[in-house]
Design a protein around this motif. Structure first.
Motif, PDB file in Angstrom:
ATOM      1  N   LEU A   1       0.762  -1.096   0.073  1.00 22.19           N
ATOM      2  CA  LEU A   1       0.008   0.111  -0.128  1.00 22.19           C
ATOM      3  C   LEU A   1       1.067   1.232   0.188  1.00 22.19           C
ATOM      4  O   LEU A   1       0.578   2.343  -0.519  1.00 22.19           O
ATOM      5  CB  LEU A   1      -0.944  -0.069   1.072  1.00 22.19           C
ATOM      6  N   ALA A   2       1.951   1.170   0.760  1.00 22.30           N
ATOM      7  CA  ALA A   2       2.832   2.334   0.878  1.00 22.30           C
ATOM      8  C   ALA A   2       3.608   2.555  -0.614  1.00 22.30           C
ATOM      9  O   ALA A   2       3.886   3.609  -0.637  1.00 22.30           O
ATOM     10  CB  ALA A   2       4.158   2.136   1.937  1.00 22.30           C
ATOM     11  N   MET A   3       3.759   1.656  -1.440  1.00 15.44           N
ATOM     12  CA  MET A   3       4.419   1.755  -2.648  1.00 15.44           C
ATOM     13  C   MET A   3       3.281   2.442  -3.742  1.00 15.44           C
ATOM     14  O   MET A   3       3.871   3.129  -4.644  1.00 15.44           O
ATOM     15  CB  MET A   3       4.740   0.409  -3.206  1.00 15.44           C
ATOM     16  N   CYS A   4       2.102   2.240  -3.502  1.00 12.39           N
ATOM     17  CA  CYS A   4       0.952   2.996  -4.402  1.00 12.39           C
ATOM     18  C   CYS A   4       0.934   4.427  -4.244  1.00 12.39           C
ATOM     19  O   CYS A   4       1.131   5.217  -3.259  1.00 12.39           O
ATOM     20  CB  CYS A   4      -0.400   2.062  -4.014  1.00 12.39           C
TER      21      CYS A   4
ATOM     22  N   ALA B   1      -4.121   4.923  13.176  1.00 15.14           N
ATOM     23  CA  ALA B   1      -2.705   5.227  13.653  1.00 15.14           C
ATOM     24  C   ALA B   1      -1.908   6.109  13.196  1.00 15.14           C
ATOM     25  O   ALA B   1      -1.194   6.738  13.882  1.00 15.14           O
ATOM     26  CB  ALA B   1      -2.098   3.586  13.004  1.00 15.14           C
ATOM     27  N   TRP B   2      -2.354   6.496  11.901  1.00 18.10           N
ATOM     28  CA  TRP B   2      -1.402   7.603  11.421  1.00 18.10           C
ATOM     29  C   TRP B   2      -1.954   8.898  11.872  1.00 18.10           C
ATOM     30  O   TRP B   2      -1.092   9.651  12.283  1.00 18.10           O
ATOM     31  CB  TRP B   2      -1.937   7.622   9.672  1.00 18.10           C
TER      32      TRP B   2
ATOM     33  N   CYS C   1      -0.427  12.598  12.053  1.00 16.09           N
ATOM     34  CA  CYS C   1      -0.652  12.745  10.317  1.00 16.09           C
ATOM     35  C   CYS C   1       0.936  13.133   9.811  1.00 16.09           C
ATOM     36  O   CYS C   1       0.716  14.333   9.099  1.00 16.09           O
ATOM     37  CB  CYS C   1      -1.603  13.818  10.047  1.00 16.09           C
ATOM     38  N   PRO C   2       1.826  12.537   9.920  1.00 20.67           N
ATOM     39  CA  PRO C   2       3.096  13.127   9.233  1.00 20.67           C
ATOM     40  C   PRO C   2       2.913  12.955   7.610  1.00 20.67           C
ATOM     41  O   PRO C   2       2.132  12.014   7.131  1.00 20.67           O
ATOM     42  CB  PRO C   2       4.011  11.882   9.755  1.00 20.67           C
TER      43      PRO C   2
ATOM     44  N   TRP D   1       0.252   8.255   1.934  1.00 15.94           N
ATOM     45  CA  TRP D   1      -0.179   7.042   1.375  1.00 15.94           C
ATOM     46  C   TRP D   1      -1.403   6.352   2.059  1.00 15.94           C
ATOM     47  O   TRP D   1      -2.096   5.570   1.512  1.00 15.94           O
ATOM     48  CB  TRP D   1       0.943   6.098   1.109  1.00 15.94           C
ATOM     49  N   VAL D   2      -1.543   6.529   3.519  1.00 16.80           N
ATOM     50  CA  VAL D   2      -2.693   5.958   4.018  1.00 16.80           C
ATOM     51  C   VAL D   2      -4.015   6.458   3.465  1.00 16.80           C
ATOM     52  O   VAL D   2      -4.966   5.600   3.658  1.00 16.80           O
ATOM     53  CB  VAL D   2      -2.335   6.224   5.649  1.00 16.80           C
TER      54      VAL D   2
END
Length: 350
Positions: free
Chosen positions: A223-226, A257-258, A263-264, A269-270
């Protein structure tokens, strides 16, 4: 504007009268040709495309003389201009439509364009697909796969052969390869605030088991790659074998969690992930966050609206309409209205 159309006798009359550059295309579509053609050579791209069909009229009236103006507008406003480019071929357009193929809101128009122009346009993708690693290379590979899988593999092979035997071999290997092996140049490291074991479990479709923590960690990396415009193939493979409700709940756990981590920016991507694997409950929850003022107009708010739009369906439209009715932020209301048009009038919204 109609006064300008009726009173302009030369290009200077036009330039003095059209004070708002956004109105220029409307006037160009209507004024006499001998006035319009010199203006097209110095065309100023509007800040907003109010009506894509105006550019279709401009193309119809002026043909190749209008190409620079229309392509420049497409480069700045792809969401509104993608369908306008349907009859237009050329290297500049091929690169733009390659990028549109990777955007959910322009994908349909881009696929239609590539099917229409595959025989002539794929040659522009070959050097990009064989170039240095990066977003454009991944998009070029995606575009070539789409063209090949829709009955134009021969056109891709011919285009690649034109660059030499080595290029033909490389492109053929890319098309025949497992799509899960198409990876970004840099695999993202998961943040410390993300602990897979603390997230909601993802159940398999038969409900007999859940994904182990190691698989969840790998899925988070997928998911983080998308990114908007590019989705790692493994995400859809996982989505097809797990329970969609628990998958959406897992994604919302990611969001929480983000949020707890303040919220960095590196975790944007989240929000994108909500649109990839979320459901109607996700759309409702994102709407609630927007109306609570969780974000001002900016990258996060746009990503949240994009996620609701990507989820689609009647519930997404209802939530976007709720934002229009209840939000006090004019920018948010304007963007939500645009997303509603995309979902309810997809052809006119592109």
């Amino acid at each position: 504007m109609l006064e300008v159309v009726s009173s302009a006798q030369n290009p200077e009359d036009y330039r003095r009268s059209v004070l708002n550059v956004d109105h220029g295309p409307f006037v160009l579509a209507l004024i006499s040709e001998y006035i319009a053609r010199p203006i097209l050579r110095d065309f100023q791209v509007p800040g907003t495309v109010h009506s894509p069909c105006i550019f279709q009229r401009i193309l119809g009236r002026f043909g190749t003389d209008a190409l620079d103006a229309v392509v420049a507008t497409m480069a700045r406003h792809p969401l509104r201009m993608a369908t306008v480019m349907a009859p237009v071929d050329g290297s500049r357009v091929a690169v733009l439509m390659m990028r549109c193929l990777g955007l959910p809101r322009t994908n349909r128009a881009a696929v239609t364009w590539w099917l229409r122009h595959a025989d002539t346009a794929v040659q522009d993708l070959i050097p990009i697909a064989l170039g240095r690693q990066g977003r454009d290379r991944m998009l070029a590979e995606q575009a070539l796969r789409t063209v090949a899988q829709t009955g134009h593999r021969g056109a891709v092979d011919v285009a690649a052969t034109g660059y030499g035997e080595q290029a033909r071999t490389a492109i053929s290997a890319m098309l025949d390869a497992d799509p899960t092996l198409s990876l970004p140049h840099r695999i993202p490291q998961l943040p410390t605030w993300l602990v897979p074991g603390l997230l909601p479990p993802i159940a398999l479709r038969d409900g007999r088991a859940v994904l182990p923590d190691s698989a969840v960690e790998n899925f988070c990396t997928m998911l983080a790659m998308c990114r908007p415009g590019w989705q790692y193939a493994g995400v859809r493979i996982v989505a097809d074998i797990v329970d969609p409700t628990t998958l959406a709940e897992f994604a919302w756990g990611l969001y929480e969690a983000w949020m707890l981590a303040d919220c960095p920016n590196s975790g944007q991507w989240v929000l994108h992930a909500q649109g990839l694997v979320g459901n109607k409950d996700t759309a409702r929850q994102l709407c609630e966050q927007i109306l609570k003022g969780r974000w001002r107009i900016g990258e996060s708010s746009r990503a949240a609206l994009d996620a609701i739009t990507a989820i689609g369906g009647d519930e997404a439209v209802a939530q976007l309409r709720a934002i229009v009715s209840a939000s006090s932020a004019n920018g948010m209301v304007r963007k939500a209205r645009h997303r509603i048009r995309e979902l309810t009038e997809p052809d006119s919204a592109l």
